[in-house]
Design a protein around this motif. Structure first.
Motif, PDB file in Angstrom:
ATOM      1  N   LEU A   1       0.697  -1.307   0.021  1.00  0.00           N
ATOM      2  CA  LEU A   1       0.059   0.007   0.036  1.00  0.00           C
ATOM      3  C   LEU A   1       0.683   1.224  -0.011  1.00  0.00           C
ATOM      4  O   LEU A   1       0.230   2.385  -0.550  1.00  0.00           O
ATOM      5  N   GLN A   2       2.053   1.167   0.373  1.00  0.00           N
ATOM      6  CA  GLN A   2       3.049   2.443   0.297  1.00  0.00           C
ATOM      7  C   GLN A   2       3.032   3.189  -0.834  1.00  0.00           C
ATOM      8  O   GLN A   2       3.263   4.370  -0.695  1.00  0.00           O
ATOM      9  N   HIS A   3       3.098   2.465  -1.918  1.00  0.00           N
ATOM     10  CA  HIS A   3       3.092   3.512  -3.180  1.00  0.00           C
ATOM     11  C   HIS A   3       1.949   4.425  -3.307  1.00  0.00           C
ATOM     12  O   HIS A   3       2.244   5.435  -4.372  1.00  0.00           O
ATOM     13  N   CYS A   4       0.873   4.275  -2.767  1.00  0.00           N
ATOM     14  CA  CYS A   4      -0.115   5.221  -2.826  1.00  0.00           C
ATOM     15  C   CYS A   4       0.226   6.400  -2.310  1.00  0.00           C
ATOM     16  O   CYS A   4      -0.381   7.708  -2.752  1.00  0.00           O
ATOM     17  N   GLY A   5       1.301   6.567  -1.315  1.00  0.00           N
ATOM     18  CA  GLY A   5       1.751   7.870  -0.790  1.00  0.00           C
ATOM     19  C   GLY A   5       1.075   8.192   0.434  1.00  0.00           C
ATOM     20  O   GLY A   5      -0.046   7.533   0.917  1.00  0.00           O
TER      21      GLY A   5
ATOM     22  N   LYS B   1      -2.623   9.772   0.705  1.00  0.00           N
ATOM     23  CA  LYS B   1      -3.779   8.836   0.522  1.00  0.00           C
ATOM     24  C   LYS B   1      -4.159   8.001   1.614  1.00  0.00           C
ATOM     25  O   LYS B   1      -5.141   7.692   1.947  1.00  0.00           O
ATOM     26  N   ILE B   2      -2.889   7.295   2.019  1.00  0.00           N
ATOM     27  CA  ILE B   2      -3.069   6.494   3.147  1.00  0.00           C
ATOM     28  C   ILE B   2      -3.373   7.101   4.339  1.00  0.00           C
ATOM     29  O   ILE B   2      -4.365   6.407   5.170  1.00  0.00           O
TER      30      ILE B   2
ATOM     31  N   THR C   1       5.389  11.658  -3.314  1.00  0.00           N
ATOM     32  CA  THR C   1       4.107  11.481  -3.312  1.00  0.00           C
ATOM     33  C   THR C   1       3.080  12.634  -3.379  1.00  0.00           C
ATOM     34  O   THR C   1       2.026  12.600  -3.348  1.00  0.00           O
ATOM     35  N   SER C   2       3.708  13.919  -2.943  1.00  0.00           N
ATOM     36  CA  SER C   2       3.051  14.998  -2.746  1.00  0.00           C
ATOM     37  C   SER C   2       3.796  16.078  -3.465  1.00  0.00           C
ATOM     38  O   SER C   2       4.932  16.309  -3.358  1.00  0.00           O
TER      39      SER C   2
ATOM     40  N   TYR D   1       8.169   8.161  -1.049  1.00  0.00           N
ATOM     41  CA  TYR D   1       8.251   6.611  -0.997  1.00  0.00           C
ATOM     42  C   TYR D   1       9.479   6.144  -1.798  1.00  0.00           C
ATOM     43  O   TYR D   1       9.751   6.600  -2.656  1.00  0.00           O
TER      44      TYR D   1
ATOM     45  N   GLN E   1       2.657   2.233  10.251  1.00  0.00           N
ATOM     46  CA  GLN E   1       3.075   3.192   8.885  1.00  0.00           C
ATOM     47  C   GLN E   1       3.640   4.393   9.485  1.00  0.00           C
ATOM     48  O   GLN E   1       4.824   4.980   8.724  1.00  0.00           O
TER      49      GLN E   1
END
Length: 789
Positions: free
Chosen positions: A223-227, A230-231, A397-398, A406, A370
């Protein structure tokens, strides 16, 4: 009337500020305090049930938990350490950078440059730190520099170790709760006897916790690639619900089992614990320290939030709710010492709440993990900027928050190590022992560096610094001794992680230093390039040559080797150096330093790009355009800078500062000009704007430049040089990179050989190029040089 309007404006501003602070306070619940909030899952659960022999022991341990949370989390971190921010950034690297700037203890390549133009100018205009005996002693003795660097790297390794162990510990703890709940449900349905119930429990313990924990861990890391953003949307509600739930159950347990547990926070119980100390009781402190797991994140994640929001959230929400949870669990344990698995949090849940507990514990355990994973990404990114970690690909990621990153390679390595811990140990006690050792070692590093900050940066009396070190260091050293007692029961794994990560970091730092020293020793003077040109008959070819080098003075050895064997270089040469400064961020107005090498006719420039350890400037596709534009500004302002024209040495000028910009006299990107009215001066040799050509250029992301239409103040020589720069840009660019291969001399000791071997292995397997600027392969020229050390 004006005063009334001012009052209304001030009131609205205060409302906006408090609204923003409240919103931040809610957001950080899941990001910063996830690990701290899920600690009740394993604090008592990692203790040996045989060591919890009586009610008095439980009361003494609860007193320890209360005062540990109060002294370390509340007093040390929330009240003192948070004040030692580096321009809003926190963490061990931030403390190290403050020491590098205020005590000159830097040993990194970026700190060894002799050229003063690389040094960072303080924007705040603060006064210089007064010279003191402590500062002189630390600056004089090189061993102190190495010790401080070792502490910074050691603390970074502890963060990495925590990121491996905490996901395994928290998720496995929640998974064991699932196993116990399944046992209770099946027992209620089939009315099994105690013996049958025990056999079923043993079978479920074998087949349920490990597989379920592994599935959750794999899902978490995938799930980490979502940033982070988002998480993190669902993090705060989950942790808030978890805290309210366990605090509510804790309050119920206090009134249901033992109301007098509130009085057990008295330090008298700590005194009783110490007076009856033995090795079995002392090792329980290794589990107690887990109650402050995640306190370091309060400081490490400071750059993402504000101090006020972090303090408000901890004091008003996290601290009281956690105390209620621990009080309720201690009350339950004290009255159920003969119940099965009495020391696990799931057993203290009322029977009708256990299903809700399972769901919340699984979700919150993933959320709590996390925080450590994000902290690991941040610390490795900072070490990358300081050349203390092999090059890995960093994905931001932002677009607005610099710290949300990430790192794919690190993420998969963390997943593999966490799965190894879970499958290999299969025991919450052993994993907890290793996690406790990682936590307390990281806190000891922060305490040591913080004591230096108090003396050298805050300029307090040495007695104040010594008191901070002794008070907190003594407490943490006691916990460290307790963790070491369990070294053979799982804590040894942390030493394995430390050995691997520290070897990689030290070898990369050592290899980088040796290559930098080789470049300094073998560089040639700028006069050499000017004097050798007529002798070798060097020809100039159209285009721009970008030479990437670590040195900021002279010509790098690899380029002199290149033109000696192939006597030709481009019409325009630009020597580009990246220098990381011991500050978090360098503003755009102070980032580029431009200078000229040799006479104007040679058209050789030097560009030094300064960045902070939290900046990300090498992963942009428009970096070449920024350098060209900066050189255009340099050429334009140089005509009014008499000092730079008469100076015999290279003199760098900061480009981008509004005070030094001459409006209308620099290069203008073609995409910033109105295409309907723009006809470029014929001298620039650029045709009117064509939409098809513009679309083609947008596909390959190449910006073209032109001269400003109205520039009556521009001198003829300046106009000519700018036009030549435009022509060179249109002819194409080539990029020169030096590939230094380290070779060890015969007779070198084993340690140096081993470090160089690890460095060469890491360099060969790096997933990122030395200069990550999206350089086209067709224009890249790599020049190999043998470095014998």
């Amino acid at each position: 009337m004006d005063s009334h309007l001012d009052a209304i404006f001030d009131e609205d501003h205060k409302k906006k500020t408090w609204k923003q602070t409240t919103l931040l306070s809610f957001q950080i619940v899941g990001i910063v305090y996830g690990q701290l909030s899920t600690a009740p899952l394993y604090v008592f659960g990692t203790m040996q049930k045989g060591d919890l022999a009586s009610e008095e022991v439980v009361y003494e341990l609860f007193s320890f938990i209360f005062w540990t949370l109060t002294i370390i989390s509340l007093v040390k971190y929330a009240s003192i350490v948070l004040k030692a921010d580096d321009e809003g950034e926190g963490g061990i690297v931030a403390l190290y950078s403050l020491l590098c700037r205020n005590a000159k203890v830097g040993l990194l390549p970026c700190d060894k440059s002799a050229n003063e133009v690389v040094l960072y100018e303080e924007r705040s205009g603060s006064k210089l730190k007064a010279d003191s005996r402590a500062r002189r002693a630390i600056e004089k003795h090189k061993i102190c520099h190495y010790l401080i660097l070792f502490l910074a790297l050691f603390g970074s390794c502890m963060t990495i170790g925590d990121a491996v162990l905490t996901p395994a510990l928290s998720v496995y703890s929640a998974s064991t709760g699932v196993q116990r709940s399944l046992t209770d449900i099946l027992t209620d349905i089939f009315a099994w006897s105690p013996d049958t119930q025990q056999n079923v429990s043993n079978g479920l313990r074998r087949y349920v916790p490990v597989p379920s924990a592994c599935v959750i861990l794999v899902g978490l890391f995938m799930l980490q690639h979502c940033g982070t953003r988002k998480i993190g949307i669902m993090f705060a509600p989950i942790i808030t619900a978890w805290l309210l739930f366990v605090a509510g159950v804790g309050t119920y347990n206090v009134f249901h089992w033992d109301v007098k547990i509130i009085y057990k926070i008295s330090p008298v119980y700590i005194y009783k614990f110490i007076t009856h100390i033995d090795i079995h009781r002392w090792r329980l402190l290794g589990s107690v320290i887990l109650c402050v797991a995640g306190s370091e994140a309060m400081f490490a994640d400071l750059g993402h939030f504000s101090k006020k929001s972090i303090k408000i959230t901890f004091i008003c929400l996290i601290y009281p709710l956690l105390l209620l949870c621990y009080a309720g669990q201690a009350a339950y344990i004290s009255k159920n010492l003969h119940a099965p698995d009495f020391n696990h949090l799931s057993q203290s849940m009322p029977r009708h709440c256990r299903h809700l507990f399972i769901v919340l514990s699984l979700l919150s355990s993933a959320v709590g993990s996390q925080a450590t994973i994000t902290a690991c990404f941040s610390i490795i990114n900072q070490c990358l900027a300081l050349n203390c970690f092999p090059r890995v690909k960093v994905i931001h990621t932002s677009k607005t928050i610099h710290g949300q990153i990430y790192i794919p390679d690190v993420n998969w390595l963390l997943m593999i190590f966490s799965l190894t811990v879970t499958i290999g140990f299969r025991d919450i006690v052993k994993i907890g022992n290793a996690t406790g050792l990682a936590i307390i070692c990281g806190m000891l590093v922060t305490t040591s560096l913080m004591s230096l900050i108090i003396a050298l940066y805050w300029e307090k009396n040495l007695m104040v610094s010594a008191c901070f070190l002794v008070c907190f260091g003594f407490l943490e050293a006691a916990y460290l001794s307790a963790c070491l007692l369990e070294f053979h029961k799982g804590a040894w794994y942390l030493v394995v992680l430390l050995a691997v990560s520290m070897t990689v970091m030290l070898s990369w730092h050592y290899g980088t230093m040796k290559k930098y020293e080789f470049d300094l020793q073998n560089k040639v003077s700028t006069e050499w390039l000017i004097d050798i040109s007529p002798g070798l008959g060097i020809s100039r070819v159209p285009g721009i040559g970008f030479i990437y080098t670590d040195i900021v003075a002279g010509i790098p050895a690899f380029f002199s080797h290149f033109i000696t064997n192939l006597p030709a270089f481009h019409q325009v040469l630009i020597l580009v150096s990246f220098k990381s400064i011991a500050v978090p961020y360098v503003p755009e107005s102070e980032r580029y330093l431009i200078g000229r090498i040799g006479p104007k006719d040679y058209k050789i420039y030097r560009c030094i790009v300064r960045s902070g350890y939290c900046d990300h400037i090498r992963d942009t596709g428009h970096f070449e355009e920024q350098i060209i534009r900066s050189i255009g500004e340099f050429i334009s302002i140089e005509q009014n800078d008499i000092e730079s024209m008469v100076s015999p040495d290279e003199r760098m000028i900061i480009i981008g500062n509004s005070n030094s910009r001459l409006d209308g006299n620099a290069l203008v990107p073609l995409d910033e000009v109105d295409s309907s009215s723009c006809m470029v001066n014929n001298e620039s040799q650029i045709s009117p704007v064509d939409h098809d050509a513009l679309e083609s250029r947008n596909k390959r992301k190449k910006v073209r430049f032109m001269l400003p239409e109205n520039s009556p103040k521009m001198q003829v020589s300046v106009r000519k040089e700018l036009l030549e720069l435009i022509d060179a840009r249109e002819s194409g660019s080539a990029y020169f990179l030096g590939q230094s291969h380290l070779v060890v001399r015969d007779g070198t000791n084993f340690l140096k050989r081993f470090l160089i071997m690890v460095y060469r292995f890491s360099e060969k397997n790096c997933r990122e190029s030395p200069v990550a600027l999206k350089i086209p392969h067709a224009a890249l020229v790599e020049v190999g040089v043998i470095c014998t050390i």
